[in-house]
Design a protein around this motif. Structure first.
Motif, PDB file in Angstrom:
ATOM      1  N   ASP A  90       0.838  -1.333  -0.132  1.00 19.00           N
ATOM      2  CA  ASP A  90      -0.097   0.104  -0.035  1.00 19.00           C
ATOM      3  C   ASP A  90       0.849   1.257   0.125  1.00 19.00           C
ATOM      4  OD1 ASP A  90      -2.372  -1.679   0.337  1.00 19.00           O
ATOM      5  OD2 ASP A  90      -2.393  -1.801   2.435  1.00 19.00           O
ATOM      6  N   SER A  91       0.181   2.279  -0.658  1.00 22.64           N
ATOM      7  CA  SER A  91       1.172   3.544  -0.661  1.00 22.64           C
ATOM      8  C   SER A  91       1.018   4.356   0.694  1.00 22.64           C
ATOM      9  CB  SER A  91       0.491   4.569  -1.543  1.00 22.64           C
ATOM     10  OG  SER A  91       1.036   5.834  -1.674  1.00 22.64           O
ATOM     11  N   PRO A  92       2.280   4.688   1.251  1.00 25.53           N
ATOM     12  CA  PRO A  92       3.591   4.868   0.261  1.00 25.53           C
ATOM     13  C   PRO A  92       4.483   4.171   0.094  1.00 25.53           C
ATOM     14  CG  PRO A  92       3.772   5.829   2.588  1.00 25.53           C
ATOM     15  CD  PRO A  92       2.502   5.064   2.634  1.00 25.53           C
ATOM     16  N   HIS A  93       4.307   2.804   0.243  1.00 27.61           N
ATOM     17  CA  HIS A  93       4.951   1.976  -0.286  1.00 27.61           C
ATOM     18  C   HIS A  93       6.248   1.762   0.641  1.00 27.61           C
ATOM     19  CE1 HIS A  93       2.368   0.841  -3.444  1.00 27.61           C
ATOM     20  NE2 HIS A  93       2.415   2.171  -3.951  1.00 27.61           N
ATOM     21  N   ASP A  94       6.157   1.768   2.108  1.00 30.95           N
ATOM     22  CA  ASP A  94       7.274   1.813   2.918  1.00 30.95           C
ATOM     23  C   ASP A  94       7.962   0.584   2.764  1.00 30.95           C
ATOM     24  OD1 ASP A  94       8.719   2.977   5.150  1.00 30.95           O
ATOM     25  OD2 ASP A  94       8.102   1.221   6.189  1.00 30.95           O
ATOM     26  N   PHE A  95       9.444   1.128   2.732  1.00 28.42           N
ATOM     27  CA  PHE A  95      10.591  -0.016   2.502  1.00 28.42           C
ATOM     28  C   PHE A  95      11.274   0.127   3.601  1.00 28.42           C
ATOM     29  CE2 PHE A  95      14.897  -0.676   0.815  1.00 28.42           C
ATOM     30  CZ  PHE A  95      14.817  -1.890   0.221  1.00 28.42           C
ATOM     31  N   GLY A  96      11.598  -1.090   4.474  1.00 31.71           N
ATOM     32  CA  GLY A  96      12.581  -0.845   5.595  1.00 31.71           C
ATOM     33  C   GLY A  96      13.290  -2.307   5.921  1.00 31.71           C
ATOM     34  N   TYR A  97      14.413  -2.241   6.606  1.00 33.27           N
ATOM     35  CA  TYR A  97      15.173  -3.443   7.017  1.00 33.27           C
ATOM     36  C   TYR A  97      15.807  -3.211   8.247  1.00 33.27           C
ATOM     37  CZ  TYR A  97      17.709   0.376   4.834  1.00 33.27           C
ATOM     38  OH  TYR A  97      17.872   1.852   4.638  1.00 33.27           O
ATOM     39  N   PHE A 127       6.715   3.185  -6.885  1.00 29.57           N
ATOM     40  CA  PHE A 127       7.796   3.856  -6.264  1.00 29.57           C
ATOM     41  C   PHE A 127       7.726   3.196  -4.958  1.00 29.57           C
ATOM     42  CE2 PHE A 127       4.166   6.289  -5.050  1.00 29.57           C
ATOM     43  CZ  PHE A 127       4.282   6.372  -3.535  1.00 29.57           C
ATOM     44  N   LEU A 128       8.981   3.448  -4.115  1.00 27.96           N
ATOM     45  CA  LEU A 128       9.233   2.950  -2.909  1.00 27.96           C
ATOM     46  C   LEU A 128       9.825   4.208  -1.990  1.00 27.96           C
ATOM     47  CD1 LEU A 128      10.993  -0.483  -3.168  1.00 27.96           C
ATOM     48  CD2 LEU A 128       8.754  -0.103  -2.467  1.00 27.96           C
ATOM     49  N   THR A 129       9.242   4.250  -0.850  1.00 29.93           N
ATOM     50  CA  THR A 129       9.719   5.472   0.201  1.00 29.93           C
ATOM     51  C   THR A 129      10.337   4.555   1.306  1.00 29.93           C
ATOM     52  OG1 THR A 129       7.718   5.513   1.677  1.00 29.93           O
ATOM     53  CG2 THR A 129       7.921   6.888  -0.275  1.00 29.93           C
ATOM     54  N   ALA A 130      11.319   5.309   2.124  1.00 28.46           N
ATOM     55  CA  ALA A 130      11.993   4.665   3.163  1.00 28.46           C
ATOM     56  C   ALA A 130      12.550   5.941   3.959  1.00 28.46           C
ATOM     57  CB  ALA A 130      13.465   3.785   2.776  1.00 28.46           C
ATOM     58  N   THR A 131      12.418   5.497   5.326  1.00 31.35           N
ATOM     59  CA  THR A 131      12.654   6.556   6.363  1.00 31.35           C
ATOM     60  C   THR A 131      13.913   6.057   7.310  1.00 31.35           C
ATOM     61  OG1 THR A 131      10.933   6.034   7.802  1.00 31.35           O
ATOM     62  CG2 THR A 131      10.355   7.815   6.192  1.00 31.35           C
ATOM     63  N   HIS A 132      14.657   6.991   7.781  1.00 26.38           N
ATOM     64  CA  HIS A 132      15.550   6.493   8.771  1.00 26.38           C
ATOM     65  C   HIS A 132      15.769   7.885   9.868  1.00 26.38           C
ATOM     66  CE1 HIS A 132      19.347   9.089   7.931  1.00 26.38           C
ATOM     67  NE2 HIS A 132      18.835   9.188   6.796  1.00 26.38           N
ATOM     68  N   ASP A 133      15.741   7.319  11.156  1.00 25.96           N
ATOM     69  CA  ASP A 133      16.332   8.480  12.175  1.00 25.96           C
ATOM     70  C   ASP A 133      17.401   9.361  11.722  1.00 25.96           C
ATOM     71  OD1 ASP A 133      17.347   9.528  14.647  1.00 25.96           O
ATOM     72  OD2 ASP A 133      16.042   8.079  15.796  1.00 25.96           O
ATOM     73  N   GLY A 140      20.725   5.385   6.071  1.00 23.58           N
ATOM     74  CA  GLY A 140      20.480   6.425   5.004  1.00 23.58           C
ATOM     75  C   GLY A 140      21.721   6.227   4.124  1.00 23.58           C
ATOM     76  N   ALA A 141      22.793   5.856   4.507  1.00 21.34           N
ATOM     77  CA  ALA A 141      23.800   5.392   3.588  1.00 21.34           C
ATOM     78  C   ALA A 141      23.241   4.047   2.511  1.00 21.34           C
ATOM     79  CB  ALA A 141      25.044   5.085   4.073  1.00 21.34           C
ATOM     80  N   VAL A 142      22.551   3.077   3.182  1.00 21.71           N
ATOM     81  CA  VAL A 142      22.119   2.064   2.636  1.00 21.71           C
ATOM     82  C   VAL A 142      21.106   2.338   1.380  1.00 21.71           C
ATOM     83  CG1 VAL A 142      20.637  -0.012   2.754  1.00 21.71           C
ATOM     84  CG2 VAL A 142      22.771   0.410   4.203  1.00 21.71           C
ATOM     85  N   MET A 143      20.231   3.509   1.802  1.00 21.53           N
ATOM     86  CA  MET A 143      19.279   3.883   0.906  1.00 21.53           C
ATOM     87  C   MET A 143      19.760   4.399  -0.244  1.00 21.53           C
ATOM     88  SD  MET A 143      16.828   5.590   3.716  1.00 21.53           S
ATOM     89  CE  MET A 143      16.081   4.561   5.080  1.00 21.53           C
ATOM     90  N   ARG A 144      21.015   5.372   0.053  1.00 19.31           N
ATOM     91  CA  ARG A 144      21.664   5.968  -1.267  1.00 19.31           C
ATOM     92  C   ARG A 144      22.408   4.844  -2.132  1.00 19.31           C
ATOM     93  NH1 ARG A 144      22.718   9.739   2.685  1.00 19.31           N
ATOM     94  NH2 ARG A 144      24.544   8.816   3.348  1.00 19.31           N
ATOM     95  N   LYS A 145      22.863   3.801  -1.424  1.00 16.91           N
ATOM     96  CA  LYS A 145      23.328   2.737  -2.250  1.00 16.91           C
ATOM     97  C   LYS A 145      22.242   2.055  -3.271  1.00 16.91           C
ATOM     98  CE  LYS A 145      27.042   1.813   0.843  1.00 16.91           C
ATOM     99  NZ  LYS A 145      27.621   0.934   1.726  1.00 16.91           N
ATOM    100  N   VAL A 166      13.249  12.979  14.626  1.00 19.07           N
ATOM    101  CA  VAL A 166      13.378  13.581  13.138  1.00 19.07           C
ATOM    102  C   VAL A 166      13.794  12.516  12.115  1.00 19.07           C
ATOM    103  CG1 VAL A 166      14.471  15.209  11.702  1.00 19.07           C
ATOM    104  CG2 VAL A 166      13.754  15.809  13.912  1.00 19.07           C
ATOM    105  N   TYR A 167      12.802  12.141  11.172  1.00 21.80           N
ATOM    106  CA  TYR A 167      13.195  11.218  10.299  1.00 21.80           C
ATOM    107  C   TYR A 167      13.532  11.866   8.684  1.00 21.80           C
ATOM    108  CZ  TYR A 167      11.290   7.274  13.158  1.00 21.80           C
ATOM    109  OH  TYR A 167      11.179   6.644  14.091  1.00 21.80           O
ATOM    110  N   ARG A 168      14.319  11.229   8.000  1.00 22.46           N
ATOM    111  CA  ARG A 168      14.743  11.772   6.791  1.00 22.46           C
ATOM    112  C   ARG A 168      13.902  10.761   6.013  1.00 22.46           C
ATOM    113  NH1 ARG A 168      20.928  12.737   8.009  1.00 22.46           N
ATOM    114  NH2 ARG A 168      20.862  14.889   8.812  1.00 22.46           N
ATOM    115  N   MET A 169      13.276  11.302   4.770  1.00 22.79           N
ATOM    116  CA  MET A 169      12.520  10.472   4.020  1.00 22.79           C
ATOM    117  C   MET A 169      13.074  10.245   2.659  1.00 22.79           C
ATOM    118  SD  MET A 169      10.130   9.517   1.420  1.00 22.79           S
ATOM    119  CE  MET A 169       9.254  11.235   0.739  1.00 22.79           C
ATOM    120  N   TYR A 170      13.496   9.064   2.134  1.00 24.68           N
ATOM    121  CA  TYR A 170      13.984   8.868   0.897  1.00 24.68           C
ATOM    122  C   TYR A 170      13.013   8.158  -0.064  1.00 24.68           C
ATOM    123  CZ  TYR A 170      18.884   9.808   2.370  1.00 24.68           C
ATOM    124  OH  TYR A 170      19.993  10.271   2.799  1.00 24.68           O
ATOM    125  N   GLN A 171      13.387   8.281  -1.446  1.00 23.41           N
ATOM    126  CA  GLN A 171      12.267   7.631  -2.496  1.00 23.41           C
ATOM    127  C   GLN A 171      13.062   7.287  -3.520  1.00 23.41           C
ATOM    128  OE1 GLN A 171       8.741  10.171  -2.795  1.00 23.41           O
ATOM    129  NE2 GLN A 171       8.364   9.143  -4.818  1.00 23.41           N
TER     130      GLN A 171
END
Length: 198
Positions: A90-97, A127-133, A140-145, A166-171
């Motif tokens: 389901d949107s926002p298609h959260d991606f986590g690990y 699309f996928l979104t992911a957030t990190h503290d 965040g480095a994994v998200m960029r890779k 505070v979270y940073r959201m990547y997409q």
């Protein structure tokens, strides 16, 4: 959208598969790892009973749905969960690990992430979104890779830990619409902003 829920996949070093009831001791190892769970929304597990409940609520419940991606990350030759990776249908298609600490710094999460991203891309997810503290920049480095791009930050009061984060959201956009930014978290949380230089 994905029609089959969490089919088994293999990469060069990994098996990605569903969690099973037999994995409850391994679930306790992974989700009882205090450092690995420091930036996750739940408290570390402390018993096999808690791990069994976690399996039912977090994994078996997902597998009961028509589609989804909720994988145990296992090393080939061992086939024992050392972490998990998921993407919400389901949107926002959260991606986590998350990965147990003895397996950090080996590129395992990135390898698993590439496999999941290619699977959902082939299935037509937009699309996928992911957030990190902000205090967990390694995530965040994994998200960029994985080809994800920083979009914005927001503050959330996180339960059950009862902390403000505070979270940073990547997409990552998978359908060629590179300019799209999902605004779900921006609109949900009143304190939101764009950080420069991320």
């Amino acid at each position: 959208m994905i029609q089959e829920n969490t089919p088994r996949m293999e990469t060069e070093r990994l098996i990605l598969r569903r969690f099973a009831e037999d994995d409850i001791p391994a679930i306790l190892d992974v989700f009882g790892d205090v450092e690995a769970n420091r930036f996750l929304p739940w408290f570390p597990l402390k018993s096999l009973d808690e791990a069994a409940a976690f399996y039912r609520e977090r994994f078996a419940a997902v597998y009961a749905r028509p589609s989804g991606c909720m994988y145990a990350i296992c090393l080939k030759g061992e086939d024992v969960p050392i972490g998990y990776i998921h993407a919400d249908a389901d949107s926002p298609h959260d991606f986590g690990y998350a990965l147990a600490t003895p397996y950090w710094h080996r590129g395992i999460t990135t390898e698993a992430g590439r496999a999941v991203i290619e699977r959902v891309r082939a299935a037509g997810w937009p699309f996928l979104t992911a957030t990190h503290d902000v205090n967990n920049p390694r995530s965040g480095a994994v998200m960029r890779k994985l080809g994800m791009r920083y979009a914005y930050s927001y503050r959330e009061h996180w339960m059950p830990k009862d902390i403000s984060v505070v979270y940073r959201m990547y997409q990552i956009n998978l359908d060629g619409q590179d300019g799209r930014v999902d605004r779900t978290y921006w609109e949900r949380f009143p304190e939101h902003f764009v950080e420069e230089g991320i």
